[in-house]
Design a protein around this motif. Structure first.
Motif, PDB file in Angstrom:
ATOM      1  N   GLY A  45       0.815  -1.202   0.000  1.00  0.00           N
ATOM      2  CA  GLY A  45       0.000   0.000   0.000  1.00  0.00           C
ATOM      3  C   GLY A  45       0.845   1.245   0.000  1.00  0.00           C
ATOM      4  N   MET A  46       0.568   2.133   0.952  1.00  0.00           N
ATOM      5  CA  MET A  46       1.250   3.420   1.023  1.00  0.00           C
ATOM      6  C   MET A  46       1.566   3.767   2.473  1.00  0.00           C
ATOM      7  N   SER A  47       2.582   4.588   2.646  1.00  0.00           N
ATOM      8  CA  SER A  47       2.898   5.153   3.941  1.00  0.00           C
ATOM      9  C   SER A  47       2.844   6.665   3.795  1.00  0.00           C
ATOM     10  N   LEU A  48       1.983   7.315   4.581  1.00  0.00           N
ATOM     11  CA  LEU A  48       1.866   8.765   4.586  1.00  0.00           C
ATOM     12  C   LEU A  48       2.568   9.305   5.819  1.00  0.00           C
ATOM     13  N   MET A  49       3.269  10.436   5.665  1.00  0.00           N
ATOM     14  CA  MET A  49       3.997  11.036   6.770  1.00  0.00           C
ATOM     15  C   MET A  49       3.546  12.483   6.949  1.00  0.00           C
ATOM     16  N   TYR A  50       3.326  12.850   8.213  1.00  0.00           N
ATOM     17  CA  TYR A  50       2.903  14.209   8.559  1.00  0.00           C
ATOM     18  C   TYR A  50       3.789  14.739   9.672  1.00  0.00           C
ATOM     19  N   ARG A  51       4.238  15.982   9.528  1.00  0.00           N
ATOM     20  CA  ARG A  51       5.073  16.635  10.545  1.00  0.00           C
ATOM     21  C   ARG A  51       4.196  17.326  11.581  1.00  0.00           C
ATOM     22  N   THR A  52       4.622  17.227  12.828  1.00  0.00           N
ATOM     23  CA  THR A  52       3.972  17.957  13.912  1.00  0.00           C
ATOM     24  C   THR A  52       5.058  18.553  14.798  1.00  0.00           C
ATOM     25  N   VAL A  53       4.679  19.556  15.568  1.00  0.00           N
ATOM     26  CA  VAL A  53       5.582  20.184  16.530  1.00  0.00           C
ATOM     27  C   VAL A  53       4.891  20.157  17.882  1.00  0.00           C
ATOM     28  N   HIS A  54       5.601  19.664  18.892  1.00  0.00           N
ATOM     29  CA  HIS A  54       5.061  19.597  20.246  1.00  0.00           C
ATOM     30  C   HIS A  54       5.940  20.392  21.200  1.00  0.00           C
ATOM     31  N   GLY A  55       5.288  20.992  22.166  1.00  0.00           N
ATOM     32  CA  GLY A  55       6.026  21.779  23.156  1.00  0.00           C
ATOM     33  C   GLY A  55       5.692  21.332  24.552  1.00  0.00           C
ATOM     34  N   ASP A  56       4.996  22.166  25.297  1.00  0.00           N
ATOM     35  CA  ASP A  56       4.674  21.901  26.696  1.00  0.00           C
ATOM     36  C   ASP A  56       3.495  20.960  26.851  1.00  0.00           C
TER      37      ASP A  56
END
Length: 177
Positions: free
Chosen positions: A158-169
């Motif tokens: 199938g497919m692999s989807l990648m999404y960026r996130t930013v986490h802080g506190d």
């Protein structure tokens, strides 16, 4: 400060449980996506909506947060959600970036939905529409980072989807609004 007394650890890793909960709430509310995972026939989108019992029965069988697969004879379709690539944020070291991966796996016999529609790509389209530029618990929105073909063996691809996130506190943001 005494450990155990009003102690709350500060770590971006602690937001993954809340993000997973938000992700699966959205997935479990999307009947088009659920039908493409649950039913294996070409006309899966014309099939009846899934009941709550059928949807909850998909958890940890076809909708997974642990990247292991148990293959059964009917070889259903899968979405596996994982977090990966935790790195310090380039512009602010107090924050961490990470990638949310959506691995979409289908038996090759289930790929073709007719009219040049491919099941993994339609599933990817539903996931992308639900999460790209949306809020989870981090800072800012979830951003599409790429997608790749994914071939495990001759039974699942199938497919692999990648999404960026930013986490802080931690989860200061209103989720998925």
């Amino acid at each position: 400060m005494k450990v155990g007394q009003n102690y709350f650890p500060k770590s971006s890793f602690l937001s993954t449980d809340k993000d997973l909960s938000l992700i699966f709430q959205k997935i479990m509310g999307n009947q088009r996506l659920l039908k493409m995972l649950y039913y294996t026939q070409k006309d899966c989108l014309k099939a009846p909506d899934l009941t709550d019992a059928e949807i909850y029965g998909m958890l940890e069988k076809q909708l997974k947060i642990v990247p292991n697969l148990t293959i059964v004879e009917e070889c259903p379709n899968f979405v596996i959600v994982t977090f990966d690539n935790f790195i310090p944020n380039a512009s602010n070291p107090e924050f961490r970036d990470c990638t949310i991966n959506f691995d979409i796996l289908c038996h090759p016999d289930h790929w073709n939905l007719g009219n040049f529609q491919l099941r993994p790509h339609k599933i990817a389209g539903e996931i992308d529409a639900m999460f790209n530029n949306q809020y989870l618990t981090g800072i800012g929105t979830v951003q599409f980072a790429g997608g790749n073909n994914l071939v495990l063996n001759d039974q699942l691809m199938g497919m692999s989807l990648m999404y960026r996130t930013v986490h802080g506190d931690e989860d200061k943001r209103n989720p998925l609004t």
